[in-house]
Design an enzyme around this catalytic site. Structure first.
Site, PDB file in Angstrom:
ATOM      1  N   CYS A 120      14.487  10.597   4.490  1.00  0.00           N
ATOM      2  CA  CYS A 120      14.680  10.212   5.889  1.00  0.00           C
ATOM      3  C   CYS A 120      16.136  10.384   6.285  1.00  0.00           C
ATOM      4  O   CYS A 120      16.449  10.753   7.400  1.00  0.00           O
ATOM      5  CB  CYS A 120      14.240   8.770   6.087  1.00  0.00           C
ATOM      6  SG  CYS A 120      15.081   7.617   5.002  1.00  0.00           S
ATOM      7  N   GLU A 144      12.233  16.761  13.108  1.00  0.00           N
ATOM      8  CA  GLU A 144      12.564  16.425  11.722  1.00  0.00           C
ATOM      9  C   GLU A 144      11.799  17.374  10.797  1.00  0.00           C
ATOM     10  O   GLU A 144      10.573  17.320  10.744  1.00  0.00           O
ATOM     11  CB  GLU A 144      12.153  14.978  11.439  1.00  0.00           C
ATOM     12  CG  GLU A 144      12.468  14.554  10.033  1.00  0.00           C
ATOM     13  CD  GLU A 144      11.910  13.171   9.692  1.00  0.00           C
ATOM     14  OE1 GLU A 144      10.755  12.881  10.057  1.00  0.00           O
ATOM     15  OE2 GLU A 144      12.637  12.408   9.042  1.00  0.00           O
ATOM     16  N   GLU A 153      10.980   1.442   9.417  1.00  0.00           N
ATOM     17  CA  GLU A 153      11.989   2.445   9.014  1.00  0.00           C
ATOM     18  C   GLU A 153      11.326   3.796   9.190  1.00  0.00           C
ATOM     19  O   GLU A 153      10.426   4.157   8.433  1.00  0.00           O
ATOM     20  CB  GLU A 153      12.415   2.222   7.559  1.00  0.00           C
ATOM     21  CG  GLU A 153      13.191   0.938   7.331  1.00  0.00           C
ATOM     22  CD  GLU A 153      14.581   0.939   7.949  1.00  0.00           C
ATOM     23  OE1 GLU A 153      15.008   1.972   8.506  1.00  0.00           O
ATOM     24  OE2 GLU A 153      15.236  -0.110   7.892  1.00  0.00           O
ATOM     25  N   LYS A 165       0.840  -1.202   0.000  1.00  0.00           N
ATOM     26  CA  LYS A 165       0.000   0.000   0.000  1.00  0.00           C
ATOM     27  C   LYS A 165       0.877   1.255   0.000  1.00  0.00           C
ATOM     28  O   LYS A 165       1.532   1.551   0.992  1.00  0.00           O
ATOM     29  CB  LYS A 165      -0.901   0.024   1.231  1.00  0.00           C
ATOM     30  CG  LYS A 165      -1.941   1.138   1.160  1.00  0.00           C
ATOM     31  CD  LYS A 165      -2.410   1.626   2.499  1.00  0.00           C
ATOM     32  CE  LYS A 165      -1.478   2.621   3.127  1.00  0.00           C
ATOM     33  NZ  LYS A 165      -1.376   3.909   2.420  1.00  0.00           N
TER      34      LYS A 165
END
Ligand code: NAD
Length: 470
Positions: free
Chosen positions: A273, A370, A239, A166
């Site tokens: 990331c 982040e 992750e 997905k």
């Protein structure tokens, strides 16, 4: 307007309508299907059926996966423009992403899996086997939809599992197209691709059939996924996010490192990331490093990904664009100086000027969180111990880098950093199919890539028997 189909049991399946925007125009340009709960059941059931035969023959799997890799590599021209339209990245980067994805699959098809013999003597035989798990549910984010899908598809399928994949609702189209392309090569049900809004991800994770969840996305969603998977002890690979530091030592040459440092932070518009998210610079080099980064931020060409000259595209979606703008506003209100950029560009779409923030420090949101966008805070430090402590002062631990011409000194500092990958004079230099990629602390659980990644899609089985002939 283009319509796209899911792939369930090898066949195209439509239904429901999920609008997809082009971030360069902020306009809907296509629709993806919105998978119903019944269609999700069908996809999972197809994967479970396909597992029975797919798991049996490793050599046959390798041959099929080599053909699948060739299919991807031959489809750059079809997939890259879709990726640019839905994600925003420049066409050349989209093409690179598709090629990297194909190479990941080829790597796993070619990978020799060592036999793990523990004992072979007159007293007996003991070995370790790796058994596939069954159906894997894979969930991907919007920043590298195709590459990150292949980080999961390649090891999971090679190990003998089947999959329901997905993609993010922001970027489902290239992945849906990939599903259709691979249905011409893979047996029906081996790879099912479904699309829909976020709750579809939760439904997939909570479905009783998958034995493993492989998730790439934010730490917040990762925590939800881990909690949901715990209910029936599904395996997880997570992750997640990062707040990746770069430390510039006092002997670094600012001009010599500036290009690599800039692109370590701004590739994919910072939506990576493993991008540099904050730079700690030795005080005596600080003004020069800030100036060198600002120069690059001011001159990099920002534009629609479909235009050949563009080096950076728009921010990928409205929510991320608003977040970047908010973090920059907050930093400026708290005394930071935008030596380059600092605001959105006056044009349609989600364009934000590449931004270098100076005079900023820990305790400001853009440093502590982040940012995942085209903004980079640059922070001065006095001594290396302080830099290491501040670099490690985050819940995350994905990647980190140290910059100096003294490679041994830099490597020694890098070894002190809490991160799954550390590199010298390059950021995220350890991202290759044959090296483990894993997040420490809140950046994840489990490992992707290499043999380590493949083993994540298996359970260990110890086999013992008496020595034959005795
Ligand atoms: P996100 O967590 O919002 O979404 C990721 C995926 O999870 C999407 O497909 C989404 O539909 C799905 N999802 C949402 N809610 C869910 C739920 N409750 N259960 C299951 N699935 C659900 O992340 P994003 O905004 O798409 O991606 C950006 C984040 O991803 C950043 O934090 C970035 O650092 C991280 N990321 C990590 C890596 C890595 O390898 N560590 C790589 C790329 C991106």
């Amino acid at each position: 307007m283009a319509e796209f189909a899911m792939t369930i049991d090898g066949s195209p399946v439509t239904g429901g309508r999920l609008p997809v925007l082009n971030p360069a125009t902020a306009e809907v340009f296509a629709h993806a299907p919105a998978c119903t709960p019944e269609q999700l059941d069908q996809a999972v059931a197809a994967a479970a059926r396909a597992y029975e035969s797919w798991r049996r023959d490793d050599e046959e799997r390798r041959a099929v996966l080599r053909r699948a890799a060739a299919t991807i590599l031959a489809s750059v021209g079809e997939l890259a423009p879709l990726l640019t339209a839905e994600q925003g990245k420049p066409r050349s980067e989209a093409a690179t992403e598709v090629r990297v994805a194909g190479s990941w699959l080829r790597y796993y098809a070619d990978l020799e899996i060592p036999r793990e013999l523990v004992q072979e003597d007159r007293r007996g035989h003991a070995e370790v086997r790796r058994r596939p798990l069954g159906v894997v549910a894979a969930i991907t984010p919007w920043n590298y939809p195709i590459a990150l899908a292949l980080w999961k598809i390649a090891p999971a399928l090679r190990a003998g599992n089947t999959m329901v994949l997905k993609p993010s609702p922001y970027t489902p189209l290239a992945t849906l197209a990939l599903g259709r392309l691979l249905s011409e090569v893979l047996p029906p049900g081996v790879l099912n691709v479904i699309s829909g809004p976020d709750p579809l991800g939760a439904l997939l994770v909570g479905h009783p059939t998958p034995r493993k969840i492989s998730f790439t996305g934010s730490a917040a969603t990762g925590r939800l996924v881990a909690a949901a998977a715990a209910a029936d002890l599904k395996r997880v690979t997570l992750e997640l996010g990062g707040n990746d530091p770069a430390i510039v030592l006092d002997d670094a040459d600012p001009e010599a490192i500036a290009d690599a440092l800039f692109w370590g932070a701004f590739a994919n518009n910072g939506q990576m990331c493993m991008a540099v998210k904050r730079v700690y610079v030795a005080q005596r080099r600080y003004p020069e490093v800030v100036a060198a980064l600002a120069e690059r931020a001011r001159t990099v060409r920002v534009g629609e990904g479909s235009e050949k000259a563009s080096q950076l595209g728009p921010v990928s979606n409205r929510a991320q664009f608003d977040r970047v703008a908010e973090l920059v506003r907050d930093a400026l209100a708290r005394g930071a100086v935008a030596v380059a950029g600092g605001a959105a560009l006056e044009r349609p779409g989600y364009f934000f000027a590449p931004t270098i923030l100076a005079g900023v420090s820990d305790g400001v949101r853009v440093v502590d969180e982040e940012q995942f966008g085209p903004v980079l805070p640059v922070i001065a430090y006095r001594d290396v111990d302080e830099a290491v402590r501040r670099a490690n002062g985050t819940e995350y631990g994905l990647t980190a880098s140290v910059w100096s011409p003294d490679l041994e000194r830099a490597a020694a500092v890098a070894a002190r950093l809490e991160a799954g990958q550390v590199s010298v004079n390059v950021h995220a230099g350890a991202v290759r199919p044959d090296l483990p990629f894993s997040g420490h602390k809140a950046s994840g659980i489990g490992v992707e890539n290499g043999l380590w990644g493949l083993y994540g899609y298996t359970d260990v089985q110890a086999l013992t028997r008496p020595a034959i002939g005795r």
